[in-house]
Scaffold this motif. Structure first.
Motif, PDB file in Angstrom:
ATOM      1  N   THR A 705     -16.218-107.938  -9.656  1.00 24.77           N
ATOM      2  CA  THR A 705     -16.089-107.896 -11.121  1.00 24.77           C
ATOM      3  C   THR A 705     -14.986-106.928 -11.532  1.00 24.77           C
ATOM      4  O   THR A 705     -14.281-107.160 -12.525  1.00 24.77           O
ATOM      5  N   ARG A 747     -13.614-115.878  -8.349  1.00 23.29           N
ATOM      6  CA  ARG A 747     -12.823-114.894  -9.109  1.00 23.29           C
ATOM      7  C   ARG A 747     -11.411-114.733  -8.538  1.00 23.29           C
ATOM      8  O   ARG A 747     -10.459-114.527  -9.282  1.00 23.29           O
ATOM      9  N   LEU A 785     -18.468-119.633 -14.526  1.00 22.96           N
ATOM     10  CA  LEU A 785     -17.064-119.661 -14.093  1.00 22.96           C
ATOM     11  C   LEU A 785     -16.588-121.083 -13.813  1.00 22.96           C
ATOM     12  O   LEU A 785     -15.448-121.297 -13.391  1.00 22.96           O
TER      13      LEU A 785
END
Length: 787
Positions: A705, A747, A785
């Motif tokens: 994160t 990510r 996501l």
């Protein structure tokens, strides 16, 4: 010494002052100089060791108080003098820093006597050791502007228990319940290795809500120290014989005082003191053989003949209320059968006679049963119920006796560990040494060694020290000494230690064995069997087994149980429901546990700790409520940690606080909290265990994160390598880490790559995304996501 005569003289002397006291002592001297010396020495010891822990009704010793109303002491403002004593003064004080309103008792030591100051510091340290609703909490402490030490404690708004009983017409049953509550407070102090030494009516208050509060620890001592052997103050009607003789004091000394106090409350007079220092209770006046036996044992002349813990005394008192057999009676089958009939009266006199005949082994059983069948069509059913009820009573009586022996064994081990409470590692070392002595010599006393092994193994499991638990339980179970029911309990605790130290494959057959063994006994619905069944189901995660375990829990909850047992049932229910995907139902169960334990403040701190952790997990991951989660976690790491010490269970609290910190973007704080959590996990558990894996998974997700992808990838490789090294099969992966890596790929590379990665994982349980609060949170985050 004639203690009967001394008692009369000393009690008279304590009621007199100044000239009247001197006249009385002179009269004693005319009769016999020894009598005057004895009483004078007693009065001197009372004055030297007096304290002022009481928060009300203390006679003033000064014309002018040391502090005037309105004076500031630290953050507190004095509002009035409560009283004064040998050590100093007690004031009512209010918080004056404006943060919130709070009224307390502020205790200020007098000037000019180093011994008083030293005793005051000892009193403050002892009180700081304790966190129990039956003992006034210490809130603050320090030194005032004049250099005088002070402490601030909870203000108890109550009256001495004897006055409370007299003015409220309290029933005998409620008096006994008060004594049970007093035992709980004293037992908590003993668990912190502190003896009270002066339990008497003035030091046992009952507040406005009817709660019993034990006060005045200023004359207390640490067990097994020079201080516990030194002469000190005492209140003769409640003083044990060893106190009168100036001998070493033990837990049994406080047990004696509680027994004498109970006699006083029930009959409005303490037991009669005999010439040899022992006491004689009024069994006829007590008018209850069970209760008389309990008081008799509590006030036995020889400390070894008394209850060896306040908890053991409380258990027998509870048994007397519930008409269960009390250990002090040492009754046989007839006595236990009578108690059974009183607890479960059957429909007909014939059936009751049949139970009694069966218990004493008379040959009339069948004749009575036949007559019962002839006179009532349902007699056969009643007979069968009677036989089953008797067998069940006999079984649980035997189990109760084993449990009592286990508690005695634990008390013995703790007595050898006095002084170690402030150092958890030292305490663990001493307990393991004690176990080694018993284990090495088990052939001389196999049952005793088995009781010690079970007691210490359970203690380590309660403290989440699964490594130490395994060190005790493994060799014992392998050697196989002691009664078989004890070994069954040992196997259950060993299975728990295995499970939570990363050895699930070894835990599973033990859980299954215990569940199967207990299913054939009257304990088919016991907590031990529920624990075994629930653990087997949650390890396997098969829907049918989980549903069967939930059905067993529903039946156990409907059957009723004490608060601590019921809290486990609800905790287990939330765990099962989570794995079945019923997160709303699991959240309701977690909230139910906290509600239940908050309503029963005398339950063990360890149970409250677990309940708050489980509810906090839902408030972090399933129904985001960070404020409530923080409050729950702060309680676990504050009040509960002070009560039971930091354990492996606190690692989960630190992990959740770290997750909350990461969620609000404070990655520096999160990193520090994760490091503390890992340190605790590895101190009390095993590298590669499930708690270690979960802590690392959340830590890695916080790195992701924060955009620190390289560090996250490296940490993933390390934890997989650690898991592989800890497992017999050498596999280093886990479904939870699959989710973590998918999050890293999503990510760092993109959602399509993450979707492709998940598709490549053979046998990955996608359903697990919805079957656990924290797993489901991770899955929902991936969905957010676009994975």
């Amino acid at each position: 010494m004639d203690w009967q005569r001394f008692t009369q003289d000393a009690l008279t002397a304590t009621e007199l002052e100044d000239e009247a006291l001197e006249d009385f002592l002179q009269r004693l001297g005319l009769e016999a100089s020894e009598r005057r010396l004895e009483v004078t020495d007693f009065l001197a010891r009372r004055r030297l060791s007096s304290s002022f822990m009481q928060t009300g009704g203390v006679r003033s010793a000064r014309d002018k108080p040391m502090l005037e109303s309105g004076t500031r002491v630290g953050i507190w403002r004095i509002t009035g003098l409560i009283g004064a004593g040998g050590m100093g003064e007690v004031y009512e004080a209010e918080r004056a820093d404006g943060l919130f309103e709070q009224t307390t008792a502020l205790k200020l030591v007098g000037e000019g006597d180093s011994r008083l100051t030293e005793r005051f510091h000892s009193e403050r340290q002892r009180l700081a050791r304790m966190d129990h609703p039956g003992i006034s909490r210490i809130i603050d402490g320090g030194v005032d502007e004049e250099g005088r030490p002070y402490m601030v404690v909870e203000l108890v708004d109550g009256e001495p228990i004897d006055q409370y009983v007299a003015s409220n017409g309290v029933s005998k049953s409620d008096i006994v319940r008060c004594a049970i509550a007093l035992c709980a407070a004293a037992g908590h102090a003993h668990g912190r290795f502190v003896l009270h030494r002066d339990i008497k009516p003035a030091n046992v208050l009952v507040d406005r809500d009817g709660n019993v509060r034990l006060i005045d620890f200023g004359v207390a001592s640490l067990l097994d120290t020079e201080e516990s052997r030194a002469a000190g103050p005492l209140t003769i009607p409640y003083a044990a014989p060893e106190q009168l003789r100036g001998e070493a004091l033990t837990v049994a000394t406080d047990v004696f005082a509680i027994g004498a106090l109970l006699h006083d409350l029930l009959l409005k007079r303490p037991p009669e003191r005999l010439a040899d220092g022992s006491v004689r209770i009024d069994a006829v006046g007590l008018a209850d053989q069970d209760l008389a036996a309990v008081v008799q044992r509590a006030t036995a002349a020889n400390p070894e003949d008394r209850y060896q813990s306040a908890d053991a005394l409380a258990d027998d008192l509870a048994a007397s209320l519930e008409r269960r057999p009390v250990a002090a009676r040492k009754g046989g089958a007839v006595y236990r059968s009578v108690r059974l009939i009183q607890r479960f009266p059957v429909a007909s006199v014939m059936t009751a006679a049949f139970i009694l005949a069966l218990a004493v082994g008379l040959g009339m059983s069948l004749a009575l049963a036949d007559r019962a069948r002839e006179e009532a069509g349902r007699a056969t059913e009643e007979r069968d119920r009677a036989v089953a009820a008797l067998e069940r009573a006999e079984y649980f009586q035997a189990r109760s006796e084993r449990a009592a022996e286990t508690r005695l064994a634990y008390a013995d081990a703790l007595q050898r560990a006095f002084g170690a409470e402030g150092d958890p590692e030292r305490l663990t070392s001493v307990l393991l040494e004690r176990w080694s002595e018993a284990h090495e010599g088990w052939r001389a006393a196999p049952d005793r060694a088995a009781h010690i092994s079970l007691a210490l193994g359970e203690n380590f499991v309660e403290r989440n020290d699964y490594i130490s638990a395994s060190k005790v339980l493994e060799p014992w179970i392998e050697a196989g000494y002691g009664e078989e029911p004890l070994r069954v309990e040992g196997k259950l605790n060993l299975a728990i230690a295995y499970r939570y130290s990363g050895r699930r494959s070894e835990a599973l057959p033990l859980f299954d064995e215990v569940a199967d063994r207990l299913a054939e006994t009257p304990e088919a619905m016991s907590m031990d069997r529920v624990v075994a069944v629930v653990n087997s189901a949650t390890i396997r995660r098969e829907p049918e087994e989980l549903a069967s375990a939930e059905a067993l829990l529903v039946a156990a909850i409907d059957d009723g149980a004490p608060p601590e047992t019921m809290s486990y049932y609800w905790n287990a229910t939330q765990s099962i429901r989570s794995r079945l995907g019923d997160l709303d139902g699991a959240h309701q169960a977690a909230a139910k546990v906290v509600e239940l334990l908050d309503a029963n403040p005398l339950t063990a701190a360890a149970g409250r700790n677990t309940a708050r952790l489980n509810l906090a997990t839902f408030e972090v991951f399933h129904r985001p409520n960070p404020e409530r989660a923080e409050a729950l976690l702060d309680t676990v790491l504050g009040e509960d940690a002070e009560a039971v010490g930091m354990t492996g269970g606190n690692a989960a609290a630190l992990r959740l606080k770290a997750v909350l910190a990461a969620q609000r973007g404070d990655f520096e704080a999160a990193e520090a909290l994760f490091a503390q959590a890992v340190e605790l996990v590895l101190r009390f558990g095993r590298a590669g265990s499930y708690p270690h894996l979960m802590t690392e998974a959340h830590r890695i997700e916080a790195l992701i994160t924060a955009g620190r992808y390289d560090e996250a990838s490296e940490a993933l490789a390390v934890i997989r390598e650690t898991i592989a090294g800890a497992r017999p099969d050498g596999k280093g992966d886990h479904p939870r880490l699959v989710l973590t890596e998918a999050y890293l790929v999503a990510r760092s590379t993109g959602p399509d790559a993450a979707t492709e990665y998940l598709a490549s994982q053979q046998g990955f349980p996608i359903g697990a995304l919805r079957r656990d609060a924290s797993w489901g949170w991770c899955g929902r985050r991936l969905e957010g996501l676009g994975v």
